[in-house]
Write an enzyme that holds these catalytic residues in place. Structure first.
Site, short mmCIF file in Angstrom:
data_model
loop_
_atom_site.label_atom_id
_atom_site.label_comp_id
_atom_site.label_asym_id
_atom_site.label_seq_id
_atom_site.Cartn_x
_atom_site.Cartn_y
_atom_site.Cartn_z
N SER B 223 1.03 -1.26 0.15
CA SER B 223 0.02 0.19 -0.17
C SER B 223 1.06 1.38 -0.15
O SER B 223 0.39 2.14 -0.22
CB SER B 223 -1.01 -0.14 1.44
OG SER B 223 -1.90 -0.95 1.13
N ASP B 282 -0.27 5.13 8.86
CA ASP B 282 -0.33 4.10 8.03
C ASP B 282 0.17 4.60 6.48
O ASP B 282 -0.19 5.82 6.05
CB ASP B 282 -1.55 3.26 8.09
CG ASP B 282 -1.40 1.91 7.49
OD1 ASP B 282 -0.22 1.53 7.31
OD2 ASP B 282 -2.63 1.27 7.23
N THR B 284 -1.23 4.66 3.51
CA THR B 284 -2.19 5.41 2.45
C THR B 284 -2.31 6.74 2.95
O THR B 284 -2.17 7.46 1.95
CB THR B 284 -3.38 4.69 2.32
OG1 THR B 284 -3.46 3.23 1.78
CG2 THR B 284 -4.37 5.08 1.21
N GLU B 438 -9.82 7.28 3.35
CA GLU B 438 -9.65 5.85 3.17
C GLU B 438 -10.11 4.73 4.10
O GLU B 438 -10.21 5.05 5.26
CB GLU B 438 -7.97 5.72 3.44
CG GLU B 438 -7.44 4.28 3.19
CD GLU B 438 -6.45 3.81 3.75
OE1 GLU B 438 -6.11 4.24 5.14
OE2 GLU B 438 -5.73 2.84 3.59
N ASP B 443 -8.69 -3.83 3.47
CA ASP B 443 -7.53 -4.47 3.38
C ASP B 443 -7.09 -5.32 4.75
O ASP B 443 -6.76 -6.48 4.79
CB ASP B 443 -6.37 -3.51 3.03
CG ASP B 443 -5.03 -4.00 2.97
OD1 ASP B 443 -4.59 -4.79 2.10
OD2 ASP B 443 -4.33 -3.90 4.00
N ASP B 488 -6.06 0.71 -4.10
CA ASP B 488 -4.55 0.72 -4.06
C ASP B 488 -4.07 -0.72 -4.70
O ASP B 488 -3.01 -0.76 -5.39
CB ASP B 488 -3.74 1.24 -2.83
CG ASP B 488 -4.24 0.47 -1.50
OD1 ASP B 488 -5.12 -0.31 -1.65
OD2 ASP B 488 -3.60 0.44 -0.43
#
Lengths: 659, 659
Positions: B223, B282, B284, B438, B443, B488
């Site tokens: 990612s 994180d 993203t 996001e 995920d 992504d």
């Protein structure tokens, strides 16, 4: 299905609809009064369809209600805002004879194991070959069991009648989902530092959409049912070809719906062609003109290609060109064939002026002004990988003549498609044509977990699309032709990394072999392109199918098997073998997957191969009406969009009185 | 990378490039002379980037050539058709100091097992913060080792400078592939006879595209790398955030590329917002403004949000709103936090005039005219399924204050996104804004094979998109705002049928339990909608997460685990457990998957969860410039399309002399 039922029926319905999932009494009929086409059906204005009504009397089980079988049900149709009329008045037709039968079903897996089926008596009527012309909403009402009602809302779509495309070519990559296209690109096209130097023909299509492939009555479809949706605009049941599934035993009396090929020919005189790498009676090609509850009626399907629907008055469609496999439904039983009424279908087609050819060489020299039947092998056609790389696998007794010699001179999808276009072009003149070209073995090779062969077939499809565009462009026909590339359903397939074949083979323990798998940054780059000694004139195929680092790829639902993620050089893979004959219990095929990892499957053990999946599949569109195919929509919308592009909606019956 | 090397180097290159896949000396550098940005890189006109040159001297292994380390390499740049100039002349910059280091790598898994690393000495230079303004092709040439050359072709895209959208909202469903969207629709939306009565917000977007997610140097991305591609238009290496990976140890000296958020603010004064359900450091969310080789530099990333890039002169971007989890990078070490330089980052943000809030209630009453930092939990935010259905799982010591109490009052993605829009709208005025929102735990829950929670997160994303459209419409901002929804990367996930939970639990043998699985027609219909007692005001979520017939769903690459295809009521799933502490050997978690089927995994045994997959992922677009996002393209094209929509390409340096 909106329903207004007695209290008893309502209780039964609740039990039935909640528990009955694995098996159902009748897919699109949760109540005891069934209407086909069912609630929520869409129609093209002027499209022929049959109506089937059934009243069910369960004799035991959770739906038992103790009422007699109602043989005096009534059925009315009302346009929204209008008065309800009896179906016979609405369509000005005679009431047909009442039919009666019974059937049994299991309410769930426990009932199956206990062998306690439920018996259902049925009273039924069918009204054949009617049509609705006025766009809008209709309410069809079945009244039965002293006032219970099943109401179906039908919708006739309001589409422009103007024709926008002369020709449509529909490419089907059977079982082709987005991940398999991505994988094919990875092994067939060169990338430098993350930038592809070439891409797939599909990648260059201006319009992309997603279609939802689910069935009428289950969320996973097969290829018959999904092809019916694409060809008729009506979703149906697994195994059905252009009919709704009724509960009768006869696979040919189920209520039919007219296909795009049938309407296109009936209304415009357009010409039809069918190309597939499957046996030609397989579901996807069959769905252009066949109407049966049972896709396995191969012999009758071949007869339908030639003689049309036999047991009812229906739309007759001459087919200009048929190319594919499945010779066993053509040569006579004396040679081991299995044909309709034991006839020789090469002879039958020849009698109706078809040129009959059985190899690529003859195909290339066909007279494009005459109809042609080309059957190139017994069963499915040879795979691209066997025709081009592992050619020793061509040595099998599959000659289309039935003489048990090899079928060595087989064309690929590209040759078949380009020749079919030439024939259709020459014969259709101003009328235009509709051609189906199916890459069938993407699906067939994913079923047997033979990923390399599946990707080879996908690359061949893409190469065919590329060549088709070039050919149409060269003949100045591209601007008149809508080209669609899509699938009928997905497979739960993807690529997750790479596999170091040297390391895999050097380890002795399965859990250690797993170290051969590289994910994320350790997946590395594709080694299938330009690293080996094999070269092909077309650069869109791998130059090396057997590199040290192969793809770590797979399906999500499998039989027990041994995986080595390596090309199967001796022919299409057989991942699982029956433990003993007729046991219906499949386990790892001891001859498959040498050096690989033993993996237990998740599918019921009677499965020797993988299964279809839920995923929406992509639709690529180019040409007139391409703008209709963007965004996300149901599989049936592809039918309506193609019909709109051909201008097939008809607000009133044709002057010749055919409807 | 085009190369013209000595015969010895060419032989070494061949060995290296064919065998080195699992590990590589340096991803985008198969030769011994490395240029970053590498061959095939695209640029936005006026985008800042760093150049890193490396010359490698392998001291042993298959690439050993016995030459001394070349410290006198040269580097030139030429616009196509123009003369090559030394880089210092081209950019009118000083030559930097030569850097030297060494590193080791394993040439393959055998070398790793044998513990025989290859040592490489490196001579390097870095040129910081340059830009190319004139569209077209450039040739960058590194000359080293007595005449060996590494040529990189760079392409500055020719894009219109006119701005077409005021705002862009980029929704990322992390790990969301087409099949997971299809599955979410199946459990969240009601279908009657195959016709959905409602559909996803995404389904209604007018434009659909596919993006290819692969890395620069591996075909599976993570990612960080994929977010870098979306944010900078440059693909990179796994774990990299907006830098190319060099071989030095320092994770902050790698060559940077300017992001869309940075350019948007620098060139237009536009405002920036970041919303994520992950810990906010994180990959993203970090990718909007962070620049590091190691996405795991969480503490520094949080500092970057506040203070920008510290070690080099770079584009500074104030961020108006930051909402997410990850409190442990904010409260000080005294409370158990792990922060940059041990500081209290709640205090640091407050000092720079941020409103600091730590629960949903405070968030809803924020002053929209002031900057805001909302951190709602330690680690990742609670999942929709736990916030709304299995609420007992909220009782964990995750309070964002660090006081070890539960974080009960957490907002969902919808609340955070709508509030962020209000703040950006109020603060940006005519300048417009760029917002990332996001859904991170699609995920995260797919990684742990917790399919239900993953689909809950996906439905929450879709609900957020729906609410965003309605909110923008109500404030008359919809027409000015490009809305993108994409992922992504994918996970190899799909649904293949249904599972009869009663039957599964009633069988004693795994191979018999597999009979509980229904495929094709036996998959039946979704029982997640309107069949249970739970109801929510929003109809787009399942009413029953625990029906008798669940989805037969899964990933294609897993650790050893036990599958029961049933909702994990006690919180996010942990499918595999370590056999013994620090063994790096994961096996079936004995507490997971009661009544299920034991399945051996395929991933290396150090994996306790699933991995990403290759599949192209969908892109949904609505608003100004939507037409740029149809068809199939690289992930980097999303950056260029967004930049074009914002009019960020600049054919000459800004007048203020910043470049």
């Amino acid at each position: 299905m909106k329903c207004s039922c007695s209290a008893i029926a309502a209780a039964a319905l609740l039990v039935g609809s909640v528990s009955a999932q694995t098996f159902r009494r009748l897919g699109a009929c949760p109540t005891l009064g069934c209407v086909f086409p069912p609630d929520q059906a869409d129609f093209l204005a002027g499209q022929f369809f049959d109506i089937r009504l059934e009243v069910h009397q369960p004799k035991n089980g959770s739906e038992f209600i103790g009422l007699p079988l109602d043989e005096n049900f009534t059925f009315t149709i009302a346009k929204t805002g209008g008065a309800a009329k009896l179906v016979t008045d609405y369509f000005k037709i005679q009431d047909p004879k009442l039919e009666k039968w019974n059937f049994t079903w299991f309410e769930d897996l426990f009932a199956r194991d206990a062998k306690t089926p439920t018996l259902v008596n049925v009273a039924s009527k069918a009204y054949r070959r009617v049509a609705l012309y006025e766009p809008g909403e209709y309410t069809a009402t079945l009244t039965y069991n002293n006032g219970s009602k099943t109401e179906a809302t039908w919708n006739v779509r309001d589409l422009a009648e103007e024709r926008k495309a002369k020709n449509i070519i529909l490419f089907i990559g059977d079982g082709m989902s987005t991940a398999s296209i991505t994988a094919a690109r990875l092994i067939g096209h060169k990338s430098i530092n993350g930038k592809y130097q070439t891409t797939m023909a599909m990648d260059k299509f201006p319009v992309l959409g997603h279609q939802m492939t689910h069935s009428l009555d289950s969320f996973i479809t097969d290829s018959a049912n999904s092809a019916s949706a694409l060809n008729t605009g009506h979703k149906s049941t697994v195994n059905c070809l252009n009919v709704y599934a009724d509960s009768s035993k006869d696979p040919f009396d189920d209520p039919k719906v007219e296909t795009i090929a049938e309407m296109f020919h009936r209304l415009t005189g357009g010409h039809i062609g069918i190309v597939s790498t499957a046996y030609i009676a397989d579901a996807t090609p069959a769905a252009l003109v066949s109407h049966t509850r049972a896709r396995s009626q191969y012999e009758a399907i071949v007869d339908t290609y030639l003689n049309g629907v036999q047991n009812y008055t229906w739309t007759d469609v001459p087919i200009d060109v048929i190319f594919g496999g499945g010779a066993e439904q053509f040569y006579p039983p004396a040679l081991g064939g299995k044909t309709y009424q034991g006839k020789d279908y090469y002879d039958e087609f020849a009698k109706q002026d078809y040129q009959i050819i059985q190899n690529r060489t003859s195909m290339l020299s066909l007279d494009v002004k005459e109809k042609a039947l080309g059957i190139f092998t017994v069963s499915n056609m040879a795979k691209w990988l066997d025709r081009n790389v592992y050619t020793q696998n061509m040595n099998q007794s599959l000659s289309p003549t039935g003489d048990k010699k090899p079928a060595l001179d087989q064309p690929g999808l590209k040759d078949m498609t380009l020749k079919a276009i030439d024939i259709l072009q020459a014969r259709s003149g101003d009328k235009g044509y509709f051609l189906l070209s199916e890459a069938a073995s993407i699906d067939k090779m994913l079923h047997v977990l033979d990923y390399d062969r599946a990707l080879g077939e996908l690359l061949e499809l893409d190469d065919t699309v590329k060549a088709t565009i070039a050919h149409l462009n060269a003949t100045n026909c591209l601007k008149d032709t809508l080209i669609l590339v899509t699938a009928d359903h997905g497979h739960g397939f993807d690529v997750m990394g790479s596999v170091d074949q040297h390391y895999l083979a050097a380890q002795n323990v399965d859990r250690k072999k797993r170290d051969a798998i590289g994910v994320y940054e350790q997946s590395g780059l594709s080694q299938y392109i330009n690293t080996g000694n094999l070269t092909y004139t077309d650069s869109s195929f791998p130059s090396n199918w057997d590199p040290r680092y192969t793809l770590f790829q797979g399906l999500m639902a499998d039989p027990d098997r041994r995986e080595n993620w390596s090309v199967h050089k001796s022919g299409p893979r057989e991942p699982a073998a029956e433990i003993e004959e007729d046991s219906d219990d499949f386990y790892v095929n001891p001859k498959d997957g040498a050096e690989g990892i033993m993996l237990n499957g998740t599918l019921p053990v009677e499965n020797d191969q993988g299964v279809h999946s839920l995923s929406d599949v992509p639709v690529y569109a180019m040409g007139p009406c391409q703008e209709l195919f963007g965004s996300t929509y149901s599989s049936i919308d592809i039918f309506y969009n193609m019909a709109e592009c051909f201008g097939l909606a008809k607000g009133s019956p044709q002057e010749d009185g055919t409807a």
